[in-house]
Design an enzyme around this catalytic site. Structure first.
Site, short mmCIF file in Angstrom:
data_model
loop_
_atom_site.label_atom_id
_atom_site.label_comp_id
_atom_site.label_asym_id
_atom_site.label_seq_id
_atom_site.Cartn_x
_atom_site.Cartn_y
_atom_site.Cartn_z
N ASN A 16 0.79 -0.75 0.05
CA ASN A 16 -0.34 -0.02 0.33
C ASN A 16 0.87 1.20 -0.13
OD1 ASN A 16 -1.98 1.72 -0.04
ND2 ASN A 16 -2.85 1.70 2.76
N TRP A 17 1.23 1.88 -1.28
CA TRP A 17 2.35 2.86 -1.25
C TRP A 17 1.69 3.76 -0.89
CZ3 TRP A 17 4.91 2.87 -6.70
CH2 TRP A 17 5.86 1.61 -6.88
N LYS A 18 0.03 4.53 -0.20
CA LYS A 18 -0.51 5.28 -0.07
C LYS A 18 0.10 6.60 -0.74
CE LYS A 18 -0.47 3.18 4.89
NZ LYS A 18 -0.28 3.63 5.52
N HIS A 35 -9.50 0.89 4.04
CA HIS A 35 -8.27 1.55 4.82
C HIS A 35 -8.51 1.99 6.08
CE1 HIS A 35 -4.68 2.65 6.43
NE2 HIS A 35 -4.11 0.93 5.16
N GLU A 41 -7.21 4.53 7.56
CA GLU A 41 -6.99 5.84 7.40
C GLU A 41 -8.07 6.57 6.55
OE1 GLU A 41 -3.24 5.17 5.06
OE2 GLU A 41 -2.44 4.98 7.16
N GLU A 70 -5.67 -5.21 10.28
CA GLU A 70 -5.11 -4.01 10.28
C GLU A 70 -4.86 -3.34 12.06
OE1 GLU A 70 -2.80 -2.68 6.46
OE2 GLU A 70 -4.12 -1.13 7.03
N GLY A 124 1.83 2.10 10.59
CA GLY A 124 2.97 3.24 10.47
C GLY A 124 3.37 3.66 12.05
N SER A 137 2.54 -2.11 10.63
CA SER A 137 3.94 -2.54 11.01
C SER A 137 4.61 -3.77 10.38
CB SER A 137 4.59 -2.31 12.33
OG SER A 137 3.67 -0.37 12.33
N GLY A 157 3.05 -1.07 4.13
CA GLY A 157 2.71 0.41 4.08
C GLY A 157 4.11 0.44 4.07
N GLY A 158 4.77 1.16 4.72
CA GLY A 158 5.93 2.04 4.91
C GLY A 158 6.52 0.52 4.21
P1 PGA Z 1 2.18 -0.02 8.06
O1 PGA Z 1 0.72 0.59 7.38
O2 PGA Z 1 3.23 -1.06 6.90
O3 PGA Z 1 3.43 0.87 7.08
O4 PGA Z 1 1.76 -0.26 8.87
C1 PGA Z 1 0.05 -0.88 6.47
C2 PGA Z 1 -1.15 0.02 5.85
O5 PGA Z 1 -1.05 0.71 6.21
O6 PGA Z 1 -2.02 -0.51 5.22
#
Ligand code: PGA
Length: 258
Positions: free
Chosen positions: A13-15, A99, A101, A171, A177, A217, A238-239
């Protein structure tokens, strides 16, 4: 993982990161580090505008392109929205919905998540449906109750045939994050609980076949232990998905005995 019954999926997930113009060098580095044998489906979910560039650059190493959001509406006067039909037309195969967010910053509720998942299914795109509790809910011992509610709401009106084209991503919000990963036991417990919820609604076979990912994470170091859990069928990353070597290491961690 349980490869006998379901697909293993590693989805990035590149956001709102990277650029269409930086995908090519990213993919070259990813390709150089990916294992030769494919032991999972690989997906990278980018902003919708970057999906065509991802498809082009991802062909060589069999990386599928996904988006991160979709409109619940089919078409029409909805300025700024992107429809499932438009995503399918440019070749997106997956799309994240719900998600945390989006729930947090854009006020998305379970009904909207459900409508978006249905819009995607109608156009042949696999929804990656995100669920997960806040730290407060975990501390109050409400995790399973809340996650079960989210899963039921997101799948409302989706039949067993459509469920086969859905992916669930657990999640925990407190792990996204933050560098605070759920322990393998915590993640397994909730993923197993999600499968039990699905079993209650659809029966044993559909529940056995649905892929449930862990996200929050997940990184090159902890992926193997998380993926070794019987009900964790992959990751939503994500990251670490922004770093080609780390992402390739996570993909390689799916090669372990399932
Ligand atoms: P993260 O993000 O791996 O940076 O914690 C995961 C996500 O939001 O899908």
């Amino acid at each position: 993982m349980n490869r006998k019954y379901r697909k293993t999926v590693i989805a990035g997930n590149w956001k709102m990161n990277q650029l269409a113009s930086t995908i090519k060098p990213f993919m070259e580095e990813l390709k150089a580090n990916l294992p030769k044998n494919k032991t999972c489906d690989i997906v990278l979910c980018t902003p919708a505008v970057m999906v065509p560039a991802m498809i082009k650059a991802g062909k060589d190493c069999k990386v599928a392109a996904g988006a991160q959001d979709v409109s619940k509406y089919e078409k029409g006067a909805y300025t700024g929205e992107v429809s499932a039909d438009q995503l399918a037309d440019i070749g997106a195969k997956y799309c994240i919905v719900g998600h945390s967010e989006r729930r947090q910053y854009h006020g998305e509720d379970d009904m909207l998540v459900n409508a978006k998942a249905k819009a995607l299914l109608a156009k042949g795109i696999t929804p990656i449906i995100c669920v997960g509790e806040s730290l407060e809910q975990r501390e109050m011992d409400l995790t399973m109750e809340y996650v079960a509610y989210q899963v039921k709401a997101a799948l409302s009106g989706i039949d067993a045939a459509q469920l086969r084209h859905c992916i669930i991503a657990y999640e925990p919000i407190w792990a996204i994050g933050t560098g605070k990963t759920a322990t393998a036991e915590q993640a397994q417990e909730v993923c197993e609980g999600i499968r039990a919820v699905i079993r209650k609604i659809y029966g044993a076979r559909p529940a056995r076949a649905v892929s449930i990912l862990y996200g929050g994470s997940m990184n090159a170091k902890n992926a193997a232990e998380l993926l070794a859990q019987p009900d964790i069928d992959g990751g939503l990353i994500g990251g670490a998905s922004l770093k080609p070597v780390d992402f390739a290491t996570i993909v390689a961690a799916t090669a372990q005995e399932a």
